[in-house]
Design a protein around this motif. Structure first.
Motif, PDB file in Angstrom:
ATOM      1  N   GLY A 239      -4.106  -1.525   4.956  1.00  0.00           N
ATOM      2  CA  GLY A 239      -5.862  -1.114   6.114  1.00  0.00           C
ATOM      3  C   GLY A 239      -6.871  -2.466   5.204  1.00  0.00           C
ATOM      4  N   ASP A 240      -7.783  -2.467   5.988  1.00  0.00           N
ATOM      5  CA  ASP A 240      -8.851  -3.516   5.781  1.00  0.00           C
ATOM      6  C   ASP A 240      -9.124  -3.299   4.075  1.00  0.00           C
ATOM      7  OD1 ASP A 240     -10.538  -5.536   5.950  1.00  0.00           O
ATOM      8  OD2 ASP A 240     -12.302  -4.038   6.374  1.00  0.00           O
ATOM      9  N   LYS A 241      -8.977  -4.618   2.959  1.00  0.00           N
ATOM     10  CA  LYS A 241      -8.633  -4.733   1.870  1.00  0.00           C
ATOM     11  C   LYS A 241      -8.368  -3.569   0.913  1.00  0.00           C
ATOM     12  CE  LYS A 241     -13.087  -7.397   2.423  1.00  0.00           C
ATOM     13  NZ  LYS A 241     -14.548  -7.385   2.046  1.00  0.00           N
ATOM     14  N   GLY A 242      -6.958  -3.336   1.525  1.00  0.00           N
ATOM     15  CA  GLY A 242      -6.287  -2.217   0.809  1.00  0.00           C
ATOM     16  C   GLY A 242      -6.628  -0.173   1.128  1.00  0.00           C
ATOM     17  N   SER A 243      -7.492  -0.511   1.893  1.00  0.00           N
ATOM     18  CA  SER A 243      -8.826   0.994   1.899  1.00  0.00           C
ATOM     19  C   SER A 243      -7.643   1.682   2.979  1.00  0.00           C
ATOM     20  CB  SER A 243      -9.996   0.941   2.865  1.00  0.00           C
ATOM     21  OG  SER A 243      -8.947   0.596   4.017  1.00  0.00           O
ATOM     22  N   MET A 244      -6.230   1.765   3.266  1.00  0.00           N
ATOM     23  CA  MET A 244      -5.696   3.034   3.672  1.00  0.00           C
ATOM     24  C   MET A 244      -4.699   3.611   2.535  1.00  0.00           C
ATOM     25  SD  MET A 244      -7.102   4.288   6.384  1.00  0.00           S
ATOM     26  CE  MET A 244      -5.980   5.217   6.770  1.00  0.00           C
ATOM     27  N   ILE A 245      -3.835   2.330   2.064  1.00  0.00           N
ATOM     28  CA  ILE A 245      -3.300   2.822   0.888  1.00  0.00           C
ATOM     29  C   ILE A 245      -3.404   3.144   0.357  1.00  0.00           C
ATOM     30  CG2 ILE A 245      -3.267   0.287  -0.314  1.00  0.00           C
ATOM     31  CD1 ILE A 245       0.340   2.242   0.576  1.00  0.00           C
ATOM     32  N   LEU A 268       1.793   2.459  -5.603  1.00  0.00           N
ATOM     33  CA  LEU A 268       3.002   2.696  -3.974  1.00  0.00           C
ATOM     34  C   LEU A 268       2.939   1.354  -2.890  1.00  0.00           C
ATOM     35  CD1 LEU A 268       0.998   5.450  -1.358  1.00  0.00           C
ATOM     36  CD2 LEU A 268       3.104   5.698  -2.446  1.00  0.00           C
ATOM     37  N   PHE A 269       4.124   0.880  -2.237  1.00  0.00           N
ATOM     38  CA  PHE A 269       4.270  -1.146  -1.892  1.00  0.00           C
ATOM     39  C   PHE A 269       4.824  -0.855  -0.489  1.00  0.00           C
ATOM     40  CE2 PHE A 269       4.560  -1.513  -6.837  1.00  0.00           C
ATOM     41  CZ  PHE A 269       4.265  -1.943  -6.730  1.00  0.00           C
ATOM     42  N   VAL A 270       4.223  -1.027   0.406  1.00  0.00           N
ATOM     43  CA  VAL A 270       4.455  -1.447   1.963  1.00  0.00           C
ATOM     44  C   VAL A 270       5.736  -2.559   1.877  1.00  0.00           C
ATOM     45  CG1 VAL A 270       4.641  -1.204   3.872  1.00  0.00           C
ATOM     46  CG2 VAL A 270       2.409  -0.545   2.087  1.00  0.00           C
ATOM     47  N   LYS A 271       6.806  -2.204   2.053  1.00  0.00           N
ATOM     48  CA  LYS A 271       7.856  -2.557   2.663  1.00  0.00           C
ATOM     49  C   LYS A 271       8.851  -3.195   4.296  1.00  0.00           C
ATOM     50  CE  LYS A 271       9.339  -3.497  -2.152  1.00  0.00           C
ATOM     51  NZ  LYS A 271      10.516  -3.417  -3.121  1.00  0.00           N
ATOM     52  N   VAL A 272       9.195  -3.953   4.521  1.00  0.00           N
ATOM     53  CA  VAL A 272       9.026  -4.756   5.972  1.00  0.00           C
ATOM     54  C   VAL A 272      10.966  -4.340   6.320  1.00  0.00           C
ATOM     55  CG1 VAL A 272       9.071  -5.480   8.107  1.00  0.00           C
ATOM     56  CG2 VAL A 272       6.962  -5.148   6.659  1.00  0.00           C
ATOM     57  N   LYS A 273      11.698  -3.337   6.097  1.00  0.00           N
ATOM     58  CA  LYS A 273      12.214  -3.589   6.952  1.00  0.00           C
ATOM     59  C   LYS A 273      13.161  -3.013   8.670  1.00  0.00           C
ATOM     60  CE  LYS A 273      13.578  -3.353   2.711  1.00  0.00           C
ATOM     61  NZ  LYS A 273      14.475  -4.464   1.409  1.00  0.00           N
ATOM     62  N   PRO A 274      13.325  -4.070   9.343  1.00  0.00           N
ATOM     63  CA  PRO A 274      13.530  -4.519  10.329  1.00  0.00           C
ATOM     64  C   PRO A 274      14.424  -3.082  10.789  1.00  0.00           C
ATOM     65  CG  PRO A 274      12.849  -6.123  10.264  1.00  0.00           C
ATOM     66  CD  PRO A 274      12.982  -5.612   8.807  1.00  0.00           C
ATOM     67  N   LYS A 275      14.498  -1.952  11.776  1.00  0.00           N
ATOM     68  CA  LYS A 275      15.563  -1.692  12.652  1.00  0.00           C
ATOM     69  C   LYS A 275      16.723  -0.778  10.981  1.00  0.00           C
ATOM     70  CE  LYS A 275      16.581  -4.019  16.144  1.00  0.00           C
ATOM     71  NZ  LYS A 275      17.299  -5.434  17.203  1.00  0.00           N
ATOM     72  N   TRP A 276      15.583   0.181  10.586  1.00  0.00           N
ATOM     73  CA  TRP A 276      16.231   0.545   9.346  1.00  0.00           C
ATOM     74  C   TRP A 276      16.976   1.853   9.938  1.00  0.00           C
ATOM     75  CZ3 TRP A 276      14.619   5.662   8.055  1.00  0.00           C
ATOM     76  CH2 TRP A 276      13.363   6.009   9.087  1.00  0.00           C
TER      77      TRP A 276
END
Length: 288
Positions: A239-245, A268-276
């Motif tokens: 989110g904008d400036k971390g608002s949603m997380i 919390l951390f958000v990580k991208v794993k394509p096609k997990w």
């Protein structure tokens, strides 16, 4: 003493998780208006002086489109194999032919009770009509009509189940309410907030991995990764400036604290794993 496995089957969004939570009196299964919220088989244990019922919530039955779906349907298959009684839950407001096709395809070898759910959203005539439909089906031992969300008489609901359960010793101690670890429920509470806060397809592209769960003197420290497919999805969750997380973390922390009855520090951390969802190793790592 009666003891056995009572496993819940049905189409997505029929109310399986809501029913399980209502019966146990604890929020063990996450609930969302979106379909396919439940991905695992969740066992909930109800123990009284003269019986122990192990209820299983299962993923809604679907045609698998990728490996995650296949894992979900394997959970359904496992529940079919060890059931003593089947609860076949159907939304009373839907065309009964849709659920009937699924219930017939299960080829049950155990007695089944059809549970007509969401009676608060219809009338007596409709309930009577659908009850008559299921009463005529060969897999149906009896029909019960309830509203899992609005509340129902649990003792009356359990009576026909207990009649069908075998006699035997308890499988679990009386203090157990599930066979799953606390970490599992914590990950599910975080995932539930993704379903609540984000729309469209994003929740279906998301998994949660608990990387750290440490009990300290004054609180429990939890570190979790939210896994997504694409960088654009990561940006949406942050989110904008971390608002949603931040919002997601605050709401999840409240639920986790209520569940474990302790103060929580949640990172919390958000990580991208394509096609997990198609990757066997990653699916295993995320608990599927």
């Amino acid at each position: 003493m009666k003891a056995g496995f009572v496993n819940i089957f049905g189409r997505p969004n029929a109310g399986k998780s809501t029913l399980l939570n209502a019966l146990i009196g604890e929020k063990l299964a996450i609930v969302s208006p979106k379909v396919q919220t439940t991905r695992h088989r969740i066992k909930a244990i109800m123990t009284e002086d003269d019986y122990q019922i192990i209820f299983s919530d299962t993923p809604g039955i679907i045609e698998p489109k990728y490996k995650l779906h296949e894992k979900m349907m394997q959970a359904v298959k496992g529940a079919l194999e060890d059931a003593d009684v089947a609860l076949l839950i159907a939304d009373v407001n839907e065309d009964p032919a849709l659920s009937h096709a699924i219930f017939s395809a299960l080829r049950l070898r155990v007695p089944a009770i059809v549970v007509l759910n969401k009676t608060d959203k219809t009338n007596v005539a409709r309930v009577k009509e659908i009850t008559e439909f299921y009463t005529q089906q060969s897999y149906c031992r009896s029909v019960v009509a309830i509203s899992a969300a609005k509340g129902f008489d649990a003792n009356a609901f359990l009576a026909p189940i207990l009649e069908l359960l075998p006699e035997g010793d308890p499988f679990y101690t009386e203090d157990d309410i599930s066979d799953l670890p606390t970490r599992f429920f914590v990950s599910e509470m975080i995932r539930e907030k993704v379903y609540e806060l984000f729309s469209d397809e994003l929740p279906y592209h998301t998994a949660v991995l608990i990387r750290e769960f440490k009990e300290k003197q004054t609180l429990v420290k939890i570190v979790a990764d939210i896994i997504v497919h694409r960088e654009t999805q990561k940006a949406i969750i942050i989110g904008d400036k971390g608002s949603m997380i931040k919002k997601l973390g605050t709401e999840a922390r409240k639920d986790i604290e209520a569940f474990i009855q302790q103060k929580v520090f949640l990172e919390l951390f958000v990580k991208v794993k394509p096609k997990w969802r198609e990757n066997d190793l990653q699916l295993k790592e995320y608990g599927y």
